[in-house]
Write a protein that holds these residues in place. Sequence first.
Motif, PDB file in Angstrom:
ATOM      1  N   VAL A 215      -3.592  78.965 -44.304  1.00 13.91           N
ATOM      2  CA  VAL A 215      -2.348  78.635 -43.599  1.00 13.91           C
ATOM      3  C   VAL A 215      -2.199  77.125 -43.441  1.00 13.91           C
ATOM      4  N   ILE A 216      -3.282  76.451 -43.065  1.00 18.87           N
ATOM      5  CA  ILE A 216      -3.208  74.999 -42.861  1.00 18.87           C
ATOM      6  C   ILE A 216      -2.850  74.285 -44.164  1.00 18.87           C
ATOM      7  N   GLY A 217      -3.497  74.673 -45.259  1.00 17.52           N
ATOM      8  CA  GLY A 217      -3.201  74.039 -46.548  1.00 17.52           C
ATOM      9  C   GLY A 217      -1.741  74.199 -46.932  1.00 17.52           C
ATOM     10  N   TYR A 218      -1.231  75.415 -46.766  1.00 17.22           N
ATOM     11  CA  TYR A 218       0.173  75.693 -47.104  1.00 17.22           C
ATOM     12  C   TYR A 218       1.121  74.910 -46.192  1.00 17.22           C
ATOM     13  N   GLN A 219       0.848  74.909 -44.899  1.00 18.98           N
ATOM     14  CA  GLN A 219       1.733  74.243 -43.940  1.00 18.98           C
ATOM     15  C   GLN A 219       1.679  72.720 -44.083  1.00 18.98           C
ATOM     16  N   ALA A 231       3.104  73.967 -52.600  1.00 14.41           N
ATOM     17  CA  ALA A 231       2.519  74.416 -51.334  1.00 14.41           C
ATOM     18  C   ALA A 231       1.626  75.637 -51.548  1.00 14.41           C
ATOM     19  N   VAL A 232       2.074  76.547 -52.406  1.00 17.51           N
ATOM     20  CA  VAL A 232       1.264  77.726 -52.741  1.00 17.51           C
ATOM     21  C   VAL A 232      -0.062  77.285 -53.360  1.00 17.51           C
ATOM     22  N   SER A 233       0.001  76.355 -54.299  1.00 13.82           N
ATOM     23  CA  SER A 233      -1.210  75.871 -54.973  1.00 13.82           C
ATOM     24  C   SER A 233      -2.181  75.238 -53.988  1.00 13.82           C
ATOM     25  N   ILE A 234      -1.670  74.386 -53.128  1.00 15.05           N
ATOM     26  CA  ILE A 234      -2.529  73.698 -52.169  1.00 15.05           C
ATOM     27  C   ILE A 234      -3.114  74.689 -51.162  1.00 15.05           C
ATOM     28  N   GLY A 235      -2.307  75.675 -50.747  1.00 14.84           N
ATOM     29  CA  GLY A 235      -2.816  76.698 -49.850  1.00 14.84           C
ATOM     30  C   GLY A 235      -4.035  77.400 -50.434  1.00 14.84           C
ATOM     31  N   PHE A 236      -3.946  77.791 -51.695  1.00  8.70           N
ATOM     32  CA  PHE A 236      -5.061  78.500 -52.328  1.00  8.70           C
ATOM     33  C   PHE A 236      -6.228  77.573 -52.655  1.00  8.70           C
ATOM     34  N   GLU A 237      -5.950  76.324 -53.037  1.00 13.19           N
ATOM     35  CA  GLU A 237      -7.043  75.399 -53.339  1.00 13.19           C
ATOM     36  C   GLU A 237      -7.847  75.081 -52.082  1.00 13.19           C
ATOM     37  N   VAL A 238      -7.171  74.969 -50.949  1.00 11.26           N
ATOM     38  CA  VAL A 238      -7.862  74.695 -49.693  1.00 11.26           C
ATOM     39  C   VAL A 238      -8.516  75.974 -49.159  1.00 11.26           C
ATOM     40  N   GLY A 239      -7.895  77.117 -49.414  1.00 17.86           N
ATOM     41  CA  GLY A 239      -8.330  78.356 -48.777  1.00 17.86           C
ATOM     42  C   GLY A 239      -9.255  79.249 -49.570  1.00 17.86           C
ATOM     43  N   ILE A 240      -9.345  79.060 -50.888  1.00 12.01           N
ATOM     44  CA  ILE A 240     -10.195  79.931 -51.711  1.00 12.01           C
ATOM     45  C   ILE A 240     -11.245  79.069 -52.410  1.00 12.01           C
ATOM     46  N   GLN A 241     -12.516  79.273 -52.054  1.00 14.14           N
ATOM     47  CA  GLN A 241     -13.578  78.419 -52.564  1.00 14.14           C
ATOM     48  C   GLN A 241     -14.453  79.133 -53.595  1.00 14.14           C
ATOM     49  N   ASN A 242     -15.258  78.330 -54.295  1.00 12.73           N
ATOM     50  CA  ASN A 242     -16.138  78.818 -55.349  1.00 12.73           C
ATOM     51  C   ASN A 242     -17.369  79.478 -54.720  1.00 12.73           C
ATOM     52  N   GLY A 243     -17.293  80.785 -54.529  1.00 14.08           N
ATOM     53  CA  GLY A 243     -18.385  81.513 -53.887  1.00 14.08           C
ATOM     54  C   GLY A 243     -19.670  81.467 -54.688  1.00 14.08           C
ATOM     55  N   THR A 244     -19.572  81.446 -56.021  1.00  6.38           N
ATOM     56  CA  THR A 244     -20.768  81.407 -56.862  1.00  6.38           C
ATOM     57  C   THR A 244     -21.552  80.120 -56.619  1.00  6.38           C
ATOM     58  N   LEU A 245     -20.838  78.993 -56.510  1.00 13.94           N
ATOM     59  CA  LEU A 245     -21.508  77.714 -56.253  1.00 13.94           C
ATOM     60  C   LEU A 245     -22.164  77.714 -54.880  1.00 13.94           C
TER      61      LEU A 245
END
Length: 287
Positions: A215-219, A231-245
Amino acid sequence: MSPDLLTKVILPLSLFLIMFGMGLSLKIADFKNVVKSPKAVAIGLIGQMLILPLAAFIIAIALQLPPEIAVGLMIIALAPGGATSNMFTYLSKGDVSLSISLTAVVSVITPFTIPVMAALSMSFFMANSSEFSLPVIKTIVQLLVITVIPVAIGMFVLSRWSNFAGKLENFLKWFSVLFLILIIALIAMKNKDEMLNFFAQAGLATLLLNIVVLVIGYQMAKLARLTHAQAVSIGFEVGIQNGTLALLVAGSLIGNEIMMIPAITYSLIMFFSGAAFGWWINKHNNR
């Protein structure tokens, strides 16, 4: 499958292949896009490199998480985005070029920032424990070998054999998502009697982190008057991280299975919260 085989062989090898696949989708032009869209990239970097770790730190303090769980939460917050964030951006009609550019830039930065910030987190949350340590310089070199070098190799292959790279990249893109699911499934099977305990320890923290930063990334992007797609891109880039790493850093480089717990719960939660967030922002935008 022994824990050593998973953390010392399978995780590093799978991350190498995932980052190689990312390189197969990158061109020098993707890095030039940083110059073309400086405002959007700056918002994305601030969100991912500053707001995300700060949110994790506040949540860890507020929920009074056990020291090793708190460090594990910080590690997932320090990880870059990846194929999953790019996939959600595409499915949610975001700016895929911006998403890939941010993933590329942050993936080059994080081999240097993760060891330093993870070591500081361990010092803060585990001040009285010397059982686990993180040699910063050695970890930087290891992360460069596992992340930046395969990206560079992938970019080279794309520049020389574009048709082959396109076919292989499409396979590796889905491989990265499916392999993360497989790793989590193997860990869950191995610890099936402990999964409820895992969620009791880290489920609420990782759920809060995931939702809050989405939400923060999108807003942030909306307040900066960026386009809906950006805004959609930034929301997901901030909110979805590389779990494998994150799993690799906690399990392989630090060697602490408890620190892996937040990455496990986060990696399970993010698929559902990411899908719900994508549905919500597009429904809201259509209105």
